[in-house]
Every structure is written in structure tokens, then in C-alpha cells.
Design a protein around this motif. Structure first.
Motif, PDB file in Angstrom:
ATOM      1  N   TRP A  60       0.846  -1.188   0.000  1.00 25.09           N
ATOM      2  CA  TRP A  60       0.000   0.000   0.000  1.00 25.09           C
ATOM      3  C   TRP A  60       0.882   1.239   0.000  1.00 25.09           C
ATOM      4  N   VAL A  61       0.519   2.211  -0.837  1.00 27.64           N
ATOM      5  CA  VAL A  61       1.256   3.463  -0.934  1.00 27.64           C
ATOM      6  C   VAL A  61       0.249   4.609  -0.837  1.00 27.64           C
ATOM      7  N   ALA A  62       0.478   5.527   0.109  1.00 29.18           N
ATOM      8  CA  ALA A  62      -0.359   6.720   0.236  1.00 29.18           C
ATOM      9  C   ALA A  62       0.094   7.706  -0.837  1.00 29.18           C
ATOM     10  N   VAL A  63      -0.810   8.033  -1.759  1.00 28.29           N
ATOM     11  CA  VAL A  63      -0.491   8.943  -2.860  1.00 28.29           C
ATOM     12  C   VAL A  63      -1.361  10.178  -2.720  1.00 28.29           C
ATOM     13  N   ASN A  64      -0.717  11.340  -2.779  1.00 26.13           N
ATOM     14  CA  ASN A  64      -1.432  12.602  -2.598  1.00 26.13           C
ATOM     15  C   ASN A  64      -1.529  13.359  -3.911  1.00 26.13           C
ATOM     16  N   GLY A  65      -2.381  12.850  -4.804  1.00 23.73           N
ATOM     17  CA  GLY A  65      -2.586  13.492  -6.094  1.00 23.73           C
ATOM     18  C   GLY A  65      -1.533  13.098  -7.103  1.00 23.73           C
ATOM     19  N   GLY A  66      -1.711  13.546  -8.324  1.00 25.55           N
ATOM     20  CA  GLY A  66      -0.782  13.258  -9.399  1.00 25.55           C
ATOM     21  C   GLY A  66      -1.498  12.619 -10.578  1.00 25.55           C
ATOM     22  N   PHE A  67      -0.730  11.879 -11.383  1.00 22.87           N
ATOM     23  CA  PHE A  67      -1.270  11.237 -12.581  1.00 22.87           C
ATOM     24  C   PHE A  67      -0.776   9.804 -12.685  1.00 22.87           C
ATOM     25  N   MET A  68      -1.612   8.968 -13.290  1.00 22.07           N
ATOM     26  CA  MET A  68      -1.235   7.589 -13.574  1.00 22.07           C
ATOM     27  C   MET A  68      -1.244   7.405 -15.085  1.00 22.07           C
ATOM     28  N   GLU A  69      -0.165   6.821 -15.605  1.00 22.71           N
ATOM     29  CA  GLU A  69      -0.068   6.500 -17.021  1.00 22.71           C
ATOM     30  C   GLU A  69       0.045   4.988 -17.145  1.00 22.71           C
ATOM     31  N   VAL A  70      -0.795   4.397 -17.971  1.00 22.72           N
ATOM     32  CA  VAL A  70      -0.780   2.959 -18.208  1.00 22.72           C
ATOM     33  C   VAL A  70      -0.461   2.744 -19.679  1.00 22.72           C
ATOM     34  N   LEU A  78       3.045   9.464 -11.384  1.00 22.67           N
ATOM     35  CA  LEU A  78       3.764  10.684 -11.049  1.00 22.67           C
ATOM     36  C   LEU A  78       2.934  11.384  -9.982  1.00 22.67           C
ATOM     37  N   ALA A  79       3.396  11.321  -8.752  1.00 20.76           N
ATOM     38  CA  ALA A  79       2.608  11.817  -7.617  1.00 20.76           C
ATOM     39  C   ALA A  79       3.208  13.094  -7.052  1.00 20.76           C
ATOM     40  N   ASP A  80       2.325  13.929  -6.501  1.00 19.60           N
ATOM     41  CA  ASP A  80       2.789  15.131  -5.811  1.00 19.60           C
ATOM     42  C   ASP A  80       3.658  14.722  -4.621  1.00 19.60           C
ATOM     43  N   THR A  81       3.125  13.822  -3.797  1.00 18.30           N
ATOM     44  CA  THR A  81       3.878  13.180  -2.719  1.00 18.30           C
ATOM     45  C   THR A  81       3.348  11.765  -2.580  1.00 18.30           C
TER      46      THR A  81
END
Length: 133
Positions: A60-70, A78-81
Motif C-alpha cells: 500500500w502506498v499513500a499517494v497525494n494526487g498526481g497522474f497515472m499513465e498505463v 507521477l505523484a505530488d507526494t
């Protein structure tokens, strides 16, 4: 069994690099489960947990916004944090949550910076949920 190459990167550097049998992330349009050979896409992420299913278990990874490319066999986030579960200090996250709740109440009382306080609260809660899952 086919696998995905998964990369989670922030401006501070890589947070996760590895393989997975499935990646589950919450986008602005809803929750997505990504399997190998998924159709290419780019999606904005919400503040939430990214679950990386592997043969040996789940990360599990806490992701605080960003984009996912598949792209076929790759998932790049690519996450903010972002923080891996084992890197989260639960006491620190609880203190951040308490501060965010106080700031949110003060912002509501003063009618300023309420959105920033809500985002800070979401981030703190996300880190706590990631650690406590």
C-alpha cells in the motif's frame, strides 16, 4: 503469469519500483484496477491509497494526487507526494490530522483557507489509513 512494471515517482525521487499482478488506484473518475495488457490511459489521481498486488502479498502506498499513465505492461505514477506503508510514522500522521482538523475549524470560523485545510486533512487521513490497513 504476466506482470506489470510499476513505478511511483515524486519530485523528491522514486518511492516504488517493482512488478505487480494488479494495481488499484482511485482516479477522479473512480477506482481503477489495472491488469497486464490494459488499454493505454492517462488519469488524474485523487488523494488515496494505491494498492500494488504482488505474488507475495500487497503493498500500500499513500499517494497525494498526481497522474497515472498505463501503457500495456507498465504503470507509471507521477505523484505530488507518496509514502510507502512501512515509511509512515503513525504518531506524526495522527498529529498532522489533529492540526489539520484544528486548521479546518479555524478556516470555517474565519471563512479563509478552508480548501487548503480540507486537503491537509485528506492527506493526513490517507496516510493513517495506509498505515493501519
Amino acid at each position: 503469469m504476466s506482470e506489470l512494471n510499476v513505478s511511483i515517482v515524486t519530485p523528491d525521487g522514486p518511492v516504488f519500483e517493482g512488478t505487480a499482478t494488479m494495481v488499484i488506484a482511485r482516479t477522479k473518475a473512480g477506482e481503477l484496477g489495472i491488469l497486464p495488457n490494459h488499454v493505454p490511459l492517462v488519469a488524474p489521481l485523487k488523494i488515496d491509497i494505491v494498492r500494488i498486488k504482488q505474488e507475495s502479498g500487497e503493498e500500500w502506498v499513500a499517494v497525494n494526487g498526481g497522474f497515472m499513465e498505463v501503457n500495456g505492461e507498465e504503470v507509471n505514477i507521477l505523484a505530488d507526494t507518496a509514502e510507502r506503508e512501512q515509511d509512515i510514522d503513525l504518531d506524526r500522521a495522527e498529529r498532522a490530522k489533529a492540526r489539520a482538523e484544528e486548521n479546518l475549524q479555524a478556516a470555517k470560523d474565519q471563512k479563509v483557507d478552508e480548501l487548503m485545510a480540507q486537503i491537509a486533512l485528506q492527506k493526513a487521513i490517507n496516510r493513517i489509513h495506509t498505515k493501519e490497513h
